[in-house]
Scaffold this motif. Structure first.
Motif, short mmCIF file in Angstrom:
data_model
loop_
_atom_site.label_atom_id
_atom_site.label_comp_id
_atom_site.label_asym_id
_atom_site.label_seq_id
_atom_site.Cartn_x
_atom_site.Cartn_y
_atom_site.Cartn_z
N PRO A 141 0.82 -1.22 0.00
CA PRO A 141 0.00 0.00 0.00
C PRO A 141 0.85 1.26 0.00
N PRO B 62 -0.79 0.87 6.65
CA PRO B 62 -1.99 0.72 7.46
C PRO B 62 -1.64 0.29 8.89
N GLN C 154 -2.79 -2.32 10.44
CA GLN C 154 -2.55 -3.75 10.38
C GLN C 154 -1.90 -4.10 9.04
N THR D 9 -0.93 -5.80 5.65
CA THR D 9 -1.68 -6.51 4.62
C THR D 9 -1.00 -7.85 4.36
N ASP E 241 0.35 -8.97 1.61
CA ASP E 241 1.60 -8.78 0.87
C ASP E 241 2.69 -8.16 1.73
N CYS F 95 8.09 -1.87 5.39
CA CYS F 95 7.17 -2.98 5.70
C CYS F 95 7.79 -3.98 6.67
#
Length: 188
Positions: free
Chosen positions: A49, A53, A55, A57, A59, A94
Motif C-alpha cells: 500500500p 496501514p 494492520q 496486509t 503482501d 514494511c
C-alpha cells in the motif's frame, strides 16, 4: 558451511525500468557461486500500500517474512532525482526487526552518478535498521555506453569483478553476523 541466504531486492516498479534486467545479470553472476542461495524479491510482484496501514496486509506480511528468512541482502536500485524510488522506501518500511544484524550490498544504476546518490541515502536508512552496509558496490552509468539497454554491461569482466568483490564482502559479514546472532541476542 550452510549456504548464505541472500535476498536480491529489485527496487524499481517503474514502467520501462531496467532494474529487472540489471538484477537478472547480477543474479546470473551470483548464481555461479557455491556459497549462496538467492531469493529475488521484485517489488513489482508485491501489492504494497502507498500508506502504511495499522494492520499489515497479506503482501506486507509476505514481504517481511522473506526479509526475515534472508541472512543478507542486495538492493538493486535506480537513482531517480538523486534519490531512490518511493516503492523501495515503502518496501523497506514494511519490515523492521527482520532487517536487523544482517549485511546489505547495493547494485545501482543511473545517469552520470551511477546511482550512488541513491546508495548513500539508503546507507543511512539501513544504518537506522541496525544493518551493516557493504563498502563496495556494483554501479552502472546508463549514459556512458558501457551498459546496454537490455541490462547487460559491455564491460562484463570489469563489472563481474565488482560483483565478486561485493559478494565476498557480503558473505564475510553474513557469516560473521550469523555466528554473532547464534552466540547471543542482539541488543539495540
Amino acid at each position: 558451511m550452510t549456504k548464505m541466504r541472500v535476498a536480491v531486492i529489485i527496487g524499481s516498479t517503474r514502467e520501462g525500468r531496467v532494474g529487472d534486467a540489471v538484477a537478472q545479470w547480477f543474479t546470473g553472476r551470483a548464481e555461479q557461486r557455491d556459497d549462496l542461495v538467492l531469493d529475488v524479491l521484485d517489488l513489482i510482484d508485491f501489492d504494497l500500500p502507498a500508506g502504511l496501514p495499522e494492520q499489515a496486509t497479506p503482501d506486507m506480511k509476505r514481504f517481511a517474512a522473506r526479509i526475515d528468512d534472508a541472512e543478507a541482502f542486495v538492493v538493486v536500485t535506480p537513482e531517480y532525482n538523486r534519490s531512490f524510488p518511493a516503492s523501495l522506501k515503502q518496501a523497506i518500511d514494511c519490515a523492521y526487526d527482520e532487517w536487523r544484524v544482517k549485511p546489505v550490498g547495493f547494485v545501482s544504476y543511473g545517469y552520470r552518478s551511477q546511482g550512488l546518490y541513491a546508495v548513500e541515502q539508503l546507507r543511512s536508512i539501513f544504518t537506522e535498521l541496525h544493518t551493516v552496509t557493504m563498502r563496495d558496490t556494483v554501479a552502472f552509468n546508463l549514459l556512458d555506453g558501457t551498459f546496454a539497454r537490455d541490462g547487460t554491461p559491455f564491460d562484463a569482466e570489469g563489472q563481474g569483478q565488482a560483483v565478486t568483490t561485493l559478494l565476498d564482502e557480503l558473505v564475510w559479514w553474513g557469516l560473521a553476523l550469523r555466528d554473532a546472532r547464534s552466540a547471543r541476542p542482539y541488543v539495540c
